[in-house]
Design a protein around this motif. Structure first.
Motif, PDB file in Angstrom:
ATOM      1  N   HIS A 189      -4.632  -2.473   8.679  1.00  0.00           N
ATOM      2  CA  HIS A 189      -3.197  -2.689   8.468  1.00  0.00           C
ATOM      3  C   HIS A 189      -2.435  -3.065   9.733  1.00  0.00           C
ATOM      4  O   HIS A 189      -1.211  -3.180   9.703  1.00  0.00           O
ATOM      5  CB  HIS A 189      -2.582  -1.421   7.870  1.00  0.00           C
ATOM      6  CG  HIS A 189      -3.147  -1.056   6.537  1.00  0.00           C
ATOM      7  ND1 HIS A 189      -2.880  -1.773   5.386  1.00  0.00           N
ATOM      8  CD2 HIS A 189      -3.991  -0.064   6.168  1.00  0.00           C
ATOM      9  CE1 HIS A 189      -3.515  -1.229   4.365  1.00  0.00           C
ATOM     10  NE2 HIS A 189      -4.210  -0.193   4.807  1.00  0.00           N
ATOM     11  N   GLY A 190      -3.137  -3.254  10.820  1.00  0.00           N
ATOM     12  CA  GLY A 190      -2.464  -3.611  12.058  1.00  0.00           C
ATOM     13  C   GLY A 190      -3.465  -4.130  13.065  1.00  0.00           C
ATOM     14  O   GLY A 190      -4.654  -4.252  12.768  1.00  0.00           O
ATOM     15  N   LYS A 249      -0.716   3.676  10.516  1.00  0.00           N
ATOM     16  CA  LYS A 249      -0.006   2.392  10.553  1.00  0.00           C
ATOM     17  C   LYS A 249       1.053   2.330   9.453  1.00  0.00           C
ATOM     18  O   LYS A 249       1.950   1.499   9.496  1.00  0.00           O
ATOM     19  CB  LYS A 249      -0.990   1.234  10.372  1.00  0.00           C
ATOM     20  CG  LYS A 249      -2.123   1.194  11.389  1.00  0.00           C
ATOM     21  CD  LYS A 249      -1.636   0.864  12.764  1.00  0.00           C
ATOM     22  CE  LYS A 249      -2.771   0.545  13.730  1.00  0.00           C
ATOM     23  NZ  LYS A 249      -3.750   1.604  13.896  1.00  0.00           N
ATOM     24  N   ARG A 250       0.889   3.198   8.440  1.00  0.00           N
ATOM     25  CA  ARG A 250       1.805   3.201   7.315  1.00  0.00           C
ATOM     26  C   ARG A 250       2.476   4.562   7.180  1.00  0.00           C
ATOM     27  O   ARG A 250       1.892   5.591   7.520  1.00  0.00           O
ATOM     28  CB  ARG A 250       1.059   2.894   6.008  1.00  0.00           C
ATOM     29  CG  ARG A 250       0.405   1.524   5.969  1.00  0.00           C
ATOM     30  CD  ARG A 250       1.426   0.431   5.828  1.00  0.00           C
ATOM     31  NE  ARG A 250       0.808  -0.871   5.834  1.00  0.00           N
ATOM     32  CZ  ARG A 250       1.500  -2.010   5.745  1.00  0.00           C
ATOM     33  NH1 ARG A 250       2.822  -1.981   5.663  1.00  0.00           N
ATOM     34  NH2 ARG A 250       0.874  -3.172   5.772  1.00  0.00           N
ATOM     35  N   SER A 251       3.705   4.588   6.680  1.00  0.00           N
ATOM     36  CA  SER A 251       4.399   5.827   6.394  1.00  0.00           C
ATOM     37  C   SER A 251       5.282   5.640   5.171  1.00  0.00           C
ATOM     38  O   SER A 251       5.946   4.609   5.016  1.00  0.00           O
ATOM     39  CB  SER A 251       5.282   6.246   7.591  1.00  0.00           C
ATOM     40  OG  SER A 251       6.030   7.393   7.274  1.00  0.00           O
ATOM     41  N   SER A 252       5.245   6.630   4.284  1.00  0.00           N
ATOM     42  CA  SER A 252       6.021   6.534   3.047  1.00  0.00           C
ATOM     43  C   SER A 252       7.381   7.179   3.171  1.00  0.00           C
ATOM     44  O   SER A 252       8.232   7.068   2.305  1.00  0.00           O
ATOM     45  CB  SER A 252       5.265   7.224   1.897  1.00  0.00           C
ATOM     46  OG  SER A 252       5.185   8.623   2.135  1.00  0.00           O
ATOM     47  N   LEU A 260      -5.582   5.883  11.961  1.00  0.00           N
ATOM     48  CA  LEU A 260      -4.667   5.774  10.847  1.00  0.00           C
ATOM     49  C   LEU A 260      -3.239   5.971  11.363  1.00  0.00           C
ATOM     50  O   LEU A 260      -3.010   6.178  12.541  1.00  0.00           O
ATOM     51  CB  LEU A 260      -5.004   6.823   9.771  1.00  0.00           C
ATOM     52  CG  LEU A 260      -6.330   6.597   9.051  1.00  0.00           C
ATOM     53  CD1 LEU A 260      -6.610   7.731   8.075  1.00  0.00           C
ATOM     54  CD2 LEU A 260      -6.322   5.277   8.309  1.00  0.00           C
TER      55      LEU A 260
END
Length: 322
Positions: free
Chosen positions: A77-78, A316-319, A314
């Motif tokens: 993702h990055g 790279k994403r956060s909700s 991990l």
């Protein structure tokens, strides 16, 4: 992000038709070149001679190939700088020579500023990994405070006629003593029912610190990470070794000695994250995947997830939860 130039080859067949990036690890993983500097590299240790000598269930030599195949399918993702340094294999039963070759490969990577993530193979991988670190540090080993963190149900401090998968940390202790270096050993997930009294007594004589699986399971949230932070603050570098048999058999059935209890995958990942966040992780390895004993690639997928966390990371994403 480093990707293959042939766009249609990116992703997996099931990704076809997507209108955005579908890059997977296979799309960013590059063969290691002589001029490569920086980033992380996966390095296989295709060996189960140590397991055989330790009267375990052989088959771990196929572990690196299976971990690679599962790792390559995971999405990226990055930006990621990841190299494949190939495999060191032990096909002739000469474990000492194979560990020396692994050590040379690890030292070479470290000399280029590349962080090795070594994929096993039996836990005899640990001596080769640390020996590579020792070769890299050279005369500075004695003055560098290195913490060895082993996630394992077993001490692997055995006294045995020949080196095997149960002796690597005793060998590391002897190497440190020979080089006038401190043996700083923390073993997380030790099972009281997987180690003899002799091993507990040897650990005490060597000044090893251990956290029992029962204690870790019952610890309050965040307790392991807080305790680990204190140990990390006191050292310069960390060598992290993960024996998959530290996990419950339901999570990791494909190992030579499945754990009846074990510690959770969340704890293992917390330890990885804490060590990486310290900025002191220099070498890591994952040991004991035996594909012949696995069920639906359950253990292999766990190993690939851990390898991803070590090599790429991990977060790279956060909700935004909660």
């Amino acid at each position: 992000m480093s990707v293959q130039h042939d766009a249609p080859s990116a992703g997996l067949p099931g990704d076809r038709g997507e209108d955005g990036p579908v890059f997977r690890v296979k799309d960013v993983l590059r063969p290691l070149k002589e001029e490569t500097r920086g980033g992380a590299a996966i390095l296989g240790f295709a060996c189960d001679e140590g397991v055989r000598r330790n009267y375990g269930r052989v088959g771990a030599a196929r572990g690196p190939a299976v971990i690679r195949s599962l790792l390559e399918r995971l999405p990226v993702h990055g930006p990621a700088e990841l190299h494949d340094a190939g495999d060191v294999a032990c096909r002739d039963g000469d474990l000492d020579a194979a560990q020396e070759r692994l050590a040379d490969a690890v030292a070479s990577l470290l000399g280029k500023g590349i962080r090795p993530v070594v994929l096993g193979g039996g836990h005899e991988i640990a001596y080769g990994s640390f020996l590579g670190l020792a070769k890299h540090l050279g005369d500075n080993l004695a003055s560098t405070r290195v913490l060895v963190v082993n996630l394992d149900a077993h001490f692997d401090l055995r006294l045995a006629p020949v080196p095997n998968s149960g002796t690597p940390f005793r060998q590391i202790a002897e190497l440190c003593a020979a080089r006038n270096a401190s043996f700083n050993y923390l073993c997380i997930g030790i099972s009281e029912l997987a180690n003899t009294t002799a091993l507990f007594e040897r650990a005490a004589r060597l000044g090893a610190e251990y956290w029992l699986d029962e204690e870790v399971r019952k610890a309050a949230p965040g307790a392991v990470r807080r305790a680990l932070a204190q140990r990390l603050d006191a050292v310069d570098r960390v060598y992290l070794s993960i024996d998959l048999d530290v996990l419950p058999a339901a999570t990791a059935p494909g190992v030579s000695a499945p754990a009846a209890c074990g510690i959770g995958l969340d704890v293992v990942e917390d330890v990885i994250d804490a060590v990486k966040a310290s900025g002191k992780l220099i070498v890591a390895d994952i040991a004991e995947l035996n594909p012949d004993l696995d069920c639906d690639d359950r253990t292999g997928r766990v190993a690939a997830r851990l390898a991803y966390r070590l090599a790429i990371g991990l977060g790279k994403r956060s909700s935004g939860f909660p």
